[in-house]
Design a protein around this motif. Structure first.
Motif, mmCIF file in Angstrom:
data_model
loop_
_atom_site.group_PDB
_atom_site.id
_atom_site.type_symbol
_atom_site.label_atom_id
_atom_site.label_comp_id
_atom_site.label_asym_id
_atom_site.label_seq_id
_atom_site.Cartn_x
_atom_site.Cartn_y
_atom_site.Cartn_z
ATOM 1 N N GLU A 137 0.832 -1.208 0.000
ATOM 2 C CA GLU A 137 0.000 0.000 0.000
ATOM 3 C C GLU A 137 0.866 1.257 0.000
ATOM 4 O O GLU A 137 0.554 2.240 -0.679
ATOM 5 C CB GLU A 137 -0.938 -0.022 1.202
ATOM 6 N N ASN A 138 1.960 1.236 0.746
ATOM 7 C CA ASN A 138 2.865 2.383 0.755
ATOM 8 C C ASN A 138 3.520 2.568 -0.607
ATOM 9 O O ASN A 138 3.656 3.699 -1.096
ATOM 10 C CB ASN A 138 3.943 2.200 1.824
ATOM 11 N N ALA A 139 3.913 1.458 -1.236
ATOM 12 C CA ALA A 139 4.509 1.544 -2.576
ATOM 13 C C ALA A 139 3.510 2.126 -3.573
ATOM 14 O O ALA A 139 3.875 2.950 -4.422
ATOM 15 C CB ALA A 139 4.973 0.163 -3.034
ATOM 16 N N ALA A 140 2.242 1.715 -3.461
ATOM 17 C CA ALA A 140 1.218 2.242 -4.365
ATOM 18 C C ALA A 140 1.019 3.739 -4.149
ATOM 19 O O ALA A 140 0.855 4.505 -5.112
ATOM 20 C CB ALA A 140 -0.099 1.494 -4.157
ATOM 21 N N ARG A 141 1.061 4.186 -2.884
ATOM 22 C CA ARG A 141 0.925 5.616 -2.591
ATOM 23 C C ARG A 141 2.085 6.408 -3.181
ATOM 24 O O ARG A 141 1.893 7.483 -3.766
ATOM 25 C CB ARG A 141 0.857 5.841 -1.080
ATOM 26 N N LEU A 142 3.296 5.873 -3.032
ATOM 27 C CA LEU A 142 4.464 6.565 -3.579
ATOM 28 C C LEU A 142 4.379 6.671 -5.092
ATOM 29 O O LEU A 142 4.731 7.701 -5.686
ATOM 30 C CB LEU A 142 5.745 5.824 -3.173
ATOM 31 N N ILE A 143 3.925 5.617 -5.741
ATOM 32 C CA ILE A 143 3.774 5.629 -7.200
ATOM 33 C C ILE A 143 2.760 6.685 -7.609
ATOM 34 O O ILE A 143 2.966 7.440 -8.554
ATOM 35 C CB ILE A 143 3.372 4.233 -7.710
ATOM 36 N N ASP A 144 1.646 6.750 -6.878
ATOM 37 C CA ASP A 144 0.625 7.747 -7.178
ATOM 38 C C ASP A 144 1.155 9.163 -6.973
ATOM 39 O O ASP A 144 0.899 10.055 -7.767
ATOM 40 C CB ASP A 144 -0.611 7.528 -6.300
ATOM 41 N N ASP A 145 1.913 9.364 -5.888
ATOM 42 C CA ASP A 145 2.467 10.693 -5.619
ATOM 43 C C ASP A 145 3.415 11.126 -6.725
ATOM 44 O O ASP A 145 3.442 12.296 -7.125
ATOM 45 C CB ASP A 145 3.210 10.690 -4.283
ATOM 46 N N LEU A 146 4.198 10.189 -7.241
ATOM 47 C CA LEU A 146 5.131 10.519 -8.314
ATOM 48 C C LEU A 146 4.424 10.847 -9.610
ATOM 49 O O LEU A 146 4.907 11.630 -10.424
ATOM 50 C CB LEU A 146 6.095 9.339 -8.546
ATOM 51 N N SER A 147 3.237 10.248 -9.829
ATOM 52 C CA SER A 147 2.529 10.452 -11.090
ATOM 53 C C SER A 147 1.630 11.673 -11.069
ATOM 54 O O SER A 147 1.204 12.155 -12.114
ATOM 55 C CB SER A 147 1.687 9.214 -11.433
ATOM 56 N N GLU A 148 1.337 12.236 -9.892
ATOM 57 C CA GLU A 148 0.399 13.354 -9.799
ATOM 58 C C GLU A 148 0.827 14.577 -10.599
ATOM 59 O O GLU A 148 0.011 15.175 -11.296
ATOM 60 C CB GLU A 148 0.181 13.721 -8.333
ATOM 61 N N PRO A 149 2.099 15.009 -10.548
ATOM 62 C CA PRO A 149 2.480 16.190 -11.351
ATOM 63 C C PRO A 149 2.217 15.996 -12.833
ATOM 64 O O PRO A 149 1.787 16.933 -13.521
ATOM 65 C CB PRO A 149 3.980 16.334 -11.061
ATOM 66 N N ASP A 150 2.462 14.795 -13.353
ATOM 67 C CA ASP A 150 2.221 14.542 -14.771
ATOM 68 C C ASP A 150 0.739 14.646 -15.080
ATOM 69 O O ASP A 150 0.340 15.189 -16.102
ATOM 70 C CB ASP A 150 2.723 13.147 -15.143
ATOM 71 N N GLU A 151 -0.109 14.129 -14.154
ATOM 72 C CA GLU A 151 -1.541 14.184 -14.374
ATOM 73 C C GLU A 151 -2.024 15.634 -14.371
ATOM 74 O O GLU A 151 -2.847 16.037 -15.182
ATOM 75 C CB GLU A 151 -2.268 13.368 -13.310
#
Length: 200
Positions: free
Chosen positions: A180-194
């Motif tokens: 779950e933490n890994a998924a959150r980190l992945i989402d956080d990294l992708s937010e600027p692109d979105e």
């Protein structure tokens, strides 16, 4: 945040020499079911594969088994799962396991388990997916592989910027928090692109 709804578990079709491997596989199956997370696995009814699937089912969880036709008899297929897919070959099996999973966990296993794990790591390294990958290093089973990955980095064969993304759990209770933490980190990294895409 993208919620993990299904986890693909790669593991051996043998019980292994250490009885704790079977116990850990069953504990992981119960953990997934209790968290409301579906199990995607190789479809067998023996070894660690059977243990994780039966435990998931016994705890009320959902199981998707994916097995190639030529292994139906050899691996003793588990017919009690809610969804059973019989594929033409290993390539189709691995593709469907990937498509139906939000994350990947590697329990102890043999060369087949190793190959499946390393394939997902390679795809992630090359940017083909960003799904979390977890190595279940229970009892130090995967420690030689982790040491080899570090050796590859130190020798310059895993270059900076091309790191292999994975997390390591040493106990079953660590698996879901780490994923779950890994998924959150992945989402956080992708937010600027979105956000950038929305502004175009």
């Amino acid at each position: 945040m993208t919620r993990i709804r299904t986890v693909c578990v790669y593991c051996g079709s043998s019980p292994g020499a250490d009885p704790r491997h079977m116990e850990d596989a069953a504990a992981l199956g119960r953990t997934l079911a209790e968290a409301g997370i579906g199990l995607v696995y190789g479809g067998g009814n023996i070894g660690l594969m059977g243990a994780v699937a039966r435990a998931t089912l016994s705890a009320g969880g959902h199981v998707t088994g994916i097995i190639p036709q030529f292994l139906v008899d050899r691996e003793v297929m588990l017919a009690d799962v809610q969804e059973l897919l019989v594929t033409e070959d290993m390539h189709e099996r691995k593709r469907l396991m990937f498509e139906r999973s939000d994350a990947f966990v590697a329990l102890p296993g043999g060369v087949g388990t190793l190959e499946e794990l390393v394939e997902q790591m390679t795809w992630a390294q090359l940017g083909r997916h960003d799904k979390p990958i977890l190595i279940a290093d229970f009892g130090g089973f995967w420690s030689p592989l982790i040491a080899l990955l570090d050796h590859m980095s130190s020798q310059g064969f895993i270059r900076p910027g091309m790191t292999v993304p994975y997390v390591v759990a040493t106990g079953v209770d660590e698996v879901m928090p780490l994923l779950e933490n890994a998924a959150r980190l992945i989402d956080d990294l992708s937010e600027p692109d979105e956000i950038a895409l929305q502004q175009l």
